[in-house]
Design a protein around this motif. Sequence first.
Motif, PDB file in Angstrom:
ATOM      1  N   LEU A 179       0.809  -1.120  -0.052  1.00 51.03           N
ATOM      2  CA  LEU A 179       0.014   0.030   0.021  1.00 51.03           C
ATOM      3  C   LEU A 179       0.927   1.343  -0.089  1.00 51.03           C
ATOM      4  CD1 LEU A 179      -2.765  -1.187   2.610  1.00 51.03           C
ATOM      5  CD2 LEU A 179      -3.258  -0.683   0.076  1.00 51.03           C
ATOM      6  N   ARG A 180       1.949   1.200   0.821  1.00 53.37           N
ATOM      7  CA  ARG A 180       2.543   2.474   0.997  1.00 53.37           C
ATOM      8  C   ARG A 180       3.434   2.537  -0.413  1.00 53.37           C
ATOM      9  NH1 ARG A 180       5.191   1.581   6.966  1.00 53.37           N
ATOM     10  NH2 ARG A 180       3.612   2.593   8.272  1.00 53.37           N
ATOM     11  N   ASP A 181       3.952   1.390  -0.994  1.00 51.75           N
ATOM     12  CA  ASP A 181       4.607   1.476  -2.339  1.00 51.75           C
ATOM     13  C   ASP A 181       3.614   2.180  -3.374  1.00 51.75           C
ATOM     14  OD1 ASP A 181       6.880   0.607  -1.545  1.00 51.75           O
ATOM     15  OD2 ASP A 181       6.521  -1.464  -2.217  1.00 51.75           O
ATOM     16  N   ASN A 182       2.298   2.157  -3.312  1.00 51.81           N
ATOM     17  CA  ASN A 182       1.290   2.685  -4.231  1.00 51.81           C
ATOM     18  C   ASN A 182       0.737   3.884  -3.553  1.00 51.81           C
ATOM     19  OD1 ASN A 182       0.668   0.518  -6.574  1.00 51.81           O
ATOM     20  ND2 ASN A 182       0.988  -0.579  -4.970  1.00 51.81           N
ATOM     21  N   GLY A 183       1.390   4.703  -2.804  1.00 51.51           N
ATOM     22  CA  GLY A 183       0.933   6.014  -2.378  1.00 51.51           C
ATOM     23  C   GLY A 183      -0.076   6.039  -1.434  1.00 51.51           C
ATOM     24  N   PHE A 184      -0.487   5.052  -0.594  1.00 53.57           N
ATOM     25  CA  PHE A 184      -1.332   5.281   0.475  1.00 53.57           C
ATOM     26  C   PHE A 184      -0.465   5.560   1.941  1.00 53.57           C
ATOM     27  CE2 PHE A 184      -3.782   3.078  -2.669  1.00 53.57           C
ATOM     28  CZ  PHE A 184      -5.182   3.481  -2.111  1.00 53.57           C
ATOM     29  N   SER A 185      -1.046   6.300   2.573  1.00 52.08           N
ATOM     30  CA  SER A 185      -0.444   6.318   3.790  1.00 52.08           C
ATOM     31  C   SER A 185      -1.051   5.561   4.866  1.00 52.08           C
ATOM     32  CB  SER A 185      -0.989   8.096   4.745  1.00 52.08           C
ATOM     33  OG  SER A 185      -2.225   8.017   4.730  1.00 52.08           O
ATOM     34  N   VAL A 186      -0.461   4.718   5.641  1.00 57.82           N
ATOM     35  CA  VAL A 186      -0.808   3.429   6.227  1.00 57.82           C
ATOM     36  C   VAL A 186      -0.708   3.648   7.814  1.00 57.82           C
ATOM     37  CG1 VAL A 186      -0.697   1.076   6.453  1.00 57.82           C
ATOM     38  CG2 VAL A 186      -0.431   2.291   4.475  1.00 57.82           C
ATOM     39  N   GLU A 187      -1.598   3.426   8.690  1.00 58.74           N
ATOM     40  CA  GLU A 187      -1.131   3.408  10.078  1.00 58.74           C
ATOM     41  C   GLU A 187      -1.072   1.819  10.504  1.00 58.74           C
ATOM     42  OE1 GLU A 187      -3.871   3.714  14.151  1.00 58.74           O
ATOM     43  OE2 GLU A 187      -4.591   4.548  12.427  1.00 58.74           O
ATOM     44  N   GLU A 188      -0.135   1.517  10.903  1.00 57.80           N
ATOM     45  CA  GLU A 188       0.298  -0.006  11.169  1.00 57.80           C
ATOM     46  C   GLU A 188      -0.382  -0.096  12.595  1.00 57.80           C
ATOM     47  OE1 GLU A 188       4.042  -1.896   9.759  1.00 57.80           O
ATOM     48  OE2 GLU A 188       4.781   0.256   9.524  1.00 57.80           O
ATOM     49  N   GLY A 189      -0.923  -1.360  13.019  1.00 57.96           N
ATOM     50  CA  GLY A 189      -1.143  -1.758  14.277  1.00 57.96           C
ATOM     51  C   GLY A 189      -2.453  -0.939  14.777  1.00 57.96           C
ATOM     52  N   SER A 190      -3.418  -0.688  13.744  1.00 58.51           N
ATOM     53  CA  SER A 190      -4.726   0.038  14.042  1.00 58.51           C
ATOM     54  C   SER A 190      -5.318  -0.359  15.245  1.00 58.51           C
ATOM     55  CB  SER A 190      -5.641   0.114  12.867  1.00 58.51           C
ATOM     56  OG  SER A 190      -5.717  -0.998  12.275  1.00 58.51           O
ATOM     57  N   ALA A 191      -5.889   0.333  16.104  1.00 63.53           N
ATOM     58  CA  ALA A 191      -6.840   0.122  17.170  1.00 63.53           C
ATOM     59  C   ALA A 191      -6.143  -0.907  18.147  1.00 63.53           C
ATOM     60  CB  ALA A 191      -8.064  -0.615  16.645  1.00 63.53           C
ATOM     61  N   GLY A 192      -4.774  -0.859  18.276  1.00 68.83           N
ATOM     62  CA  GLY A 192      -4.166  -1.807  19.117  1.00 68.83           C
ATOM     63  C   GLY A 192      -3.913  -3.110  18.787  1.00 68.83           C
ATOM     64  N   MET A 193      -4.298  -3.339  17.393  1.00 64.42           N
ATOM     65  CA  MET A 193      -4.081  -4.813  16.989  1.00 64.42           C
ATOM     66  C   MET A 193      -2.816  -4.960  15.999  1.00 64.42           C
ATOM     67  SD  MET A 193      -8.249  -5.558  15.825  1.00 64.42           S
ATOM     68  CE  MET A 193      -8.415  -4.006  15.295  1.00 64.42           C
ATOM     69  N   PRO A 194      -1.741  -5.687  16.530  1.00 62.64           N
ATOM     70  CA  PRO A 194      -0.406  -5.572  16.045  1.00 62.64           C
ATOM     71  C   PRO A 194      -0.486  -5.899  14.035  1.00 62.64           C
ATOM     72  CG  PRO A 194      -0.201  -6.528  18.002  1.00 62.64           C
ATOM     73  CD  PRO A 194      -1.703  -6.551  17.633  1.00 62.64           C
ATOM     74  N   THR A 195      -1.458  -6.634  14.049  1.00 61.02           N
ATOM     75  CA  THR A 195      -1.733  -7.450  12.249  1.00 61.02           C
ATOM     76  C   THR A 195      -2.703  -6.748  11.618  1.00 61.02           C
ATOM     77  OG1 THR A 195      -3.120  -9.240  13.195  1.00 61.02           O
ATOM     78  CG2 THR A 195      -0.449  -9.509  13.007  1.00 61.02           C
ATOM     79  N   ALA A 196      -3.285  -5.749  12.367  1.00 60.77           N
ATOM     80  CA  ALA A 196      -4.261  -4.550  11.623  1.00 60.77           C
ATOM     81  C   ALA A 196      -3.788  -3.640  11.108  1.00 60.77           C
ATOM     82  CB  ALA A 196      -5.395  -4.497  12.530  1.00 60.77           C
ATOM     83  N   PHE A 197      -4.096  -2.866   9.990  1.00 59.72           N
ATOM     84  CA  PHE A 197      -3.764  -1.475   9.419  1.00 59.72           C
ATOM     85  C   PHE A 197      -4.953  -0.782   8.969  1.00 59.72           C
ATOM     86  CE2 PHE A 197      -3.586  -4.572   5.970  1.00 59.72           C
ATOM     87  CZ  PHE A 197      -4.261  -3.915   4.955  1.00 59.72           C
ATOM     88  N   ALA A 198      -4.682   0.472   8.760  1.00 61.05           N
ATOM     89  CA  ALA A 198      -5.695   1.452   8.106  1.00 61.05           C
ATOM     90  C   ALA A 198      -4.923   2.396   7.032  1.00 61.05           C
ATOM     91  CB  ALA A 198      -6.437   2.220   9.287  1.00 61.05           C
ATOM     92  N   ALA A 199      -5.428   2.027   5.897  1.00 56.01           N
ATOM     93  CA  ALA A 199      -4.735   2.814   4.793  1.00 56.01           C
ATOM     94  C   ALA A 199      -5.684   4.015   4.349  1.00 56.01           C
ATOM     95  CB  ALA A 199      -4.382   2.107   3.670  1.00 56.01           C
ATOM     96  N   HIS A 200      -4.920   5.072   3.711  1.00 61.34           N
ATOM     97  CA  HIS A 200      -5.999   6.143   3.400  1.00 61.34           C
ATOM     98  C   HIS A 200      -5.352   6.929   2.262  1.00 61.34           C
ATOM     99  CE1 HIS A 200      -6.959  10.740   3.581  1.00 61.34           C
ATOM    100  NE2 HIS A 200      -7.904  10.202   4.118  1.00 61.34           N
ATOM    101  N   TRP A 201      -5.892   7.369   1.364  1.00 60.77           N
ATOM    102  CA  TRP A 201      -5.761   8.270   0.219  1.00 60.77           C
ATOM    103  C   TRP A 201      -6.725   9.076  -0.322  1.00 60.77           C
ATOM    104  CZ3 TRP A 201      -7.253   8.323  -5.032  1.00 60.77           C
ATOM    105  CH2 TRP A 201      -6.510   8.898  -5.948  1.00 60.77           C
ATOM    106  N   SER A 202      -6.300  10.353  -0.564  1.00 63.31           N
ATOM    107  CA  SER A 202      -7.552  11.110  -0.880  1.00 63.31           C
ATOM    108  C   SER A 202      -7.011  12.075  -2.230  1.00 63.31           C
ATOM    109  CB  SER A 202      -7.901  12.356   0.291  1.00 63.31           C
ATOM    110  OG  SER A 202      -8.651  13.127  -0.292  1.00 63.31           O
ATOM    111  N   ASN A 203      -7.989  12.433  -3.149  1.00 67.10           N
ATOM    112  CA  ASN A 203      -7.744  12.786  -4.403  1.00 67.10           C
ATOM    113  C   ASN A 203      -8.455  14.208  -4.482  1.00 67.10           C
ATOM    114  OD1 ASN A 203      -6.451  12.695  -6.812  1.00 67.10           O
ATOM    115  ND2 ASN A 203      -8.353  12.415  -7.967  1.00 67.10           N
ATOM    116  N   ASN A 204      -7.765  15.253  -4.758  1.00 65.92           N
ATOM    117  CA  ASN A 204      -8.134  16.605  -5.135  1.00 65.92           C
ATOM    118  C   ASN A 204      -8.711  17.436  -3.786  1.00 65.92           C
ATOM    119  OD1 ASN A 204      -7.309  16.361  -7.690  1.00 65.92           O
ATOM    120  ND2 ASN A 204      -9.175  15.779  -8.578  1.00 65.92           N
ATOM    121  N   GLY A 205      -8.920  16.677  -2.648  1.00 64.88           N
ATOM    122  CA  GLY A 205      -9.520  17.107  -1.321  1.00 64.88           C
ATOM    123  C   GLY A 205     -10.938  17.096  -1.505  1.00 64.88           C
ATOM    124  N   GLY A 206     -11.793  16.687  -0.478  1.00 70.01           N
ATOM    125  CA  GLY A 206     -12.932  16.729  -0.405  1.00 70.01           C
ATOM    126  C   GLY A 206     -13.317  15.572  -1.112  1.00 70.01           C
ATOM    127  N   GLY A 207     -14.863  15.521  -1.291  1.00 73.80           N
ATOM    128  CA  GLY A 207     -15.438  14.604  -2.163  1.00 73.80           C
ATOM    129  C   GLY A 207     -16.052  13.309  -1.376  1.00 73.80           C
TER     130      GLY A 207
END
Length: 526
Positions: free
Chosen positions: A49-77
Amino acid sequence: MTETAAQAHAIAHIDTHARELSAWTSTIFDFGETAWREYRSAEWYVKTLRDNGFSVEEGSAGMPTAFAAHWSNNGGGPSLGLYAEYDAVPGNCQAAATVQKPRDGLSVHAGGHTDPHSGLGTAGLGALLAIKSAMERHGIPGTLRFTGEPAEKVRGSKPIHAAKGYYDGLDAILSFHPFYMLPMCNTVRLETHCGAAYSMIYRFICDEPERWGRSDGAPIPQAHSAVRAPGANDALMMMYMSSKALRDSMLPHQGGWSISEAILTAGQATADNLPAGLAEIQYMMRMPTIEMAEQVTAVLDRNAEAAARMAGCRFERHWVCKSRPGLANTALAKTVWQSIQTIGHPRWPEEARAIAREIQKNCGLEPMDNPFLAECEQLMDPDEAEAILRRDLPPSQTHSTSDDYTDMSWQAPLARFYIARPTLAGPAGFRYPAWVMNALGGIPQTIDPMVTTAAKVLAHAGLRILQDADARKAARAEFDERTGGGIGGARWIAPLCDYDPPIHFRWPEYVETARGRDWWIPSSQR
């Protein structure tokens, strides 16, 4: 509805990257990591995901093998949620082969993909990247969120992610699962969604064994020749037997429900005469309603207390999951159904059919011209699927079986759909052994058609949601109506998760020792 240029771009993107999707699916299949221990799988997703331009939170919600990725285009929407699952199941280690055999260097007791989540997750990832590419090419504003959901087999991460707000603010969530029961094949759910699921671990602890058989004031007793006092193992067995004996009385003999148990181990083998100090048993219940799950929990609590008192122990209850029953959204479901009709069902080439025939031959059957189940290559109308599903349910039962996608459905409009995984046909009364389905989920020629088809449906429907304000408005209006005003409304059910991620238990996993990488459960093959 006419296909947009962005949708056509996304479909072409998936076709262009089909070989990558195939390799990715094989990678996760070969990892075969089980609940809460999907370290390499999560690491792979985060890097990709990071290689493809996403920002990624590792270990989301206190779970070591979870993650949360995010990407936005042109703001808003608008915002769209997709996800990956990647956990496997202990005792199902199968190679991507036409005969029964474990993956190299492992025993059959190791983890293996059964559903398969290996293809579920990569289909979601393939769709995500195709949508992103289309948004960039055609200047579509919006936000994509992609969560990594470990431990689905124990209903693990989604109730926790929901409680921590990871799905809040989304305009829609798309939930794909490989077909696993008829009539839910190449179709979408309408009204009858999955029900509630509760799972907990009862831990029995023997701090001080009963002093049975000892004389007051005596010096060191003959402990090795005395009858051993009861301890944690005894409490666990009394819990197991009493709960099994009462199972038929816990709930009415109406509606689908199930209670399953698994005994966890903690490596306490000993030849001494000391009673076990720790024993754990896990229960998983699948119920149409939360009220039914609460009723069974009360019975299990009483059983645990009685067993602990009889064995001179104390007990603790630790939650593994509490997930809500699903909330339907027929407006969004019909949007996805339109995409399924556009994309069509999976199509297996002759190479895949030849592999399937070889499996049939190895199972002692006469190979068939078309070895795949007919329903795998047909679309099932959602209204017809709903009618068939309800034939076996009482009119008063609103939910059936369980799955933790349901927790997402209370935080944003959600559509749940199924695409056929490769499944073999057979003569009447014949049942294929479990390894066959597992193998078909790992052999690229047989699983790839499901992955690419599901990715295309996800991408096609996802872009429709991002581009069609009326479709979003209809889905949101239904969500608000069913919840009595949206999140916090009169009929909205809040997250049930009031526990920390249960990551510290002895869940099965791979281990590194002086003997190399191995599976933690002993194998009879070594």
